[in-house]
Design a protein around this motif. Structure first.
Motif, PDB file in Angstrom:
ATOM      1  N   THR A 270     -26.293 -39.096   8.436  1.00 60.69           N
ATOM      2  CA  THR A 270     -27.144 -38.533   9.492  1.00 60.69           C
ATOM      3  C   THR A 270     -26.732 -37.091   9.763  1.00 60.69           C
ATOM      4  O   THR A 270     -25.542 -36.778   9.794  1.00 60.69           O
ATOM      5  CB  THR A 270     -26.995 -39.363  10.784  1.00 60.69           C
ATOM      6  OG1 THR A 270     -27.354 -40.717  10.506  1.00 60.69           O
ATOM      7  CG2 THR A 270     -27.865 -38.832  11.902  1.00 60.69           C
ATOM      8  N   ALA A 271     -27.722 -36.238   9.987  1.00 59.69           N
ATOM      9  CA  ALA A 271     -27.472 -34.845  10.375  1.00 59.69           C
ATOM     10  C   ALA A 271     -28.189 -34.564  11.686  1.00 59.69           C
ATOM     11  O   ALA A 271     -29.370 -34.917  11.833  1.00 59.69           O
ATOM     12  CB  ALA A 271     -27.970 -33.899   9.291  1.00 59.69           C
ATOM     13  N   LEU A 272     -27.493 -33.947  12.614  1.00 57.18           N
ATOM     14  CA  LEU A 272     -28.105 -33.498  13.860  1.00 57.18           C
ATOM     15  C   LEU A 272     -28.882 -32.232  13.559  1.00 57.18           C
ATOM     16  O   LEU A 272     -28.326 -31.249  13.067  1.00 57.18           O
ATOM     17  CB  LEU A 272     -27.035 -33.234  14.920  1.00 57.18           C
ATOM     18  CG  LEU A 272     -27.544 -32.733  16.262  1.00 57.18           C
ATOM     19  CD1 LEU A 272     -28.306 -33.835  16.991  1.00 57.18           C
ATOM     20  CD2 LEU A 272     -26.380 -32.234  17.115  1.00 57.18           C
ATOM     21  N   VAL A 273     -30.182 -32.247  13.848  1.00 63.48           N
ATOM     22  CA  VAL A 273     -31.056 -31.116  13.540  1.00 63.48           C
ATOM     23  C   VAL A 273     -31.215 -30.200  14.748  1.00 63.48           C
ATOM     24  O   VAL A 273     -31.308 -28.985  14.613  1.00 63.48           O
ATOM     25  CB  VAL A 273     -32.436 -31.621  13.065  1.00 63.48           C
ATOM     26  CG1 VAL A 273     -33.393 -30.476  12.820  1.00 63.48           C
ATOM     27  CG2 VAL A 273     -32.278 -32.460  11.815  1.00 63.48           C
ATOM     28  N   GLY A 274     -31.243 -30.773  15.955  1.00 59.35           N
ATOM     29  CA  GLY A 274     -31.417 -29.962  17.150  1.00 59.35           C
ATOM     30  C   GLY A 274     -31.300 -30.799  18.405  1.00 59.35           C
ATOM     31  O   GLY A 274     -31.383 -32.033  18.360  1.00 59.35           O
ATOM     32  N   VAL A 275     -31.115 -30.084  19.518  1.00 59.09           N
ATOM     33  CA  VAL A 275     -31.037 -30.712  20.836  1.00 59.09           C
ATOM     34  C   VAL A 275     -31.865 -29.862  21.796  1.00 59.09           C
ATOM     35  O   VAL A 275     -31.761 -28.631  21.792  1.00 59.09           O
ATOM     36  CB  VAL A 275     -29.580 -30.802  21.343  1.00 59.09           C
ATOM     37  CG1 VAL A 275     -29.514 -31.432  22.725  1.00 59.09           C
ATOM     38  CG2 VAL A 275     -28.713 -31.582  20.370  1.00 59.09           C
TER      39      VAL A 275
END
Length: 161
Positions: free
Chosen positions: A32-37
């Motif tokens: 999993t990669a965090l793309v944005g918040v």
């Protein structure tokens, strides 16, 4: 990889810090990669007498299966002191799968798109910061249509994560 949007909320134990810790935990998820918040938003609880909520949305790209991701999110919640005493009670952390690619999921433990998200400004407006303007839900509705039917009322935009 599928694009997944996670709704985050907290109204106990320094809610903004709870969300920041959750974001850190999301970066540790396998495959999993965090793309944005999104920015953080504050709103009144849906039930009277509870502290105000701080909410945000995170975008992930992941190859995890939906129930694998759900289990991982619940583990993060539990690690941050989440107690499931009542369905709508106050909480240190709530992590909800809002959208999972273009899937329509109807499992006993997981419904996607997340139920009632179309009625919740504290979900839709942070989601709109991350999702493409032409985002279409699995049931055919567009994010633009949902936003048009759900005014920005009762929300206070705090800051970016």
């Amino acid at each position: 990889m599928e694009r997944i949007y996670i709704g985050m909320g907290s109204n106990l134990a320094d809610p903004a810090e709870q969300l920041r810790s959750a974001v850190d935990s999301l970066t540790q998820l396998p495959s999993t990669a965090l793309v944005g918040v999104s920015a953080f938003y504050q709103s009144d609880s849906l039930l009277p007498g509870q502290p105000r909520y701080t909410n945000a949305v995170a975008a992930l790209d992941s190859t995890l299966a939906p129930l694998e991701l759900l289990d991982a999110l619940q583990s993060i919640e539990n690690g941050q002191g989440r107690e499931r005493l009542e369905r709508w009670g106050p909480r240190t952390l709530d992590l909800d799968i809002l959208l999972f690619g273009d899937r329509l999921i109807d499992e006993p433990r997981l419904k996607v798109p997340h139920y009632h998200m179309q009625e919740r400004a504290f979900v839709l407006y942070p989601l709109a910061e991350l999702a493409p303007e032409d985002l279409r839900l699995a049931d055919g509705r567009t994010l633009a249509d949902l936003l048009a039917a759900c005014p920005f009322v009762g929300l206070e935009r705090l800051s970016h994560a």
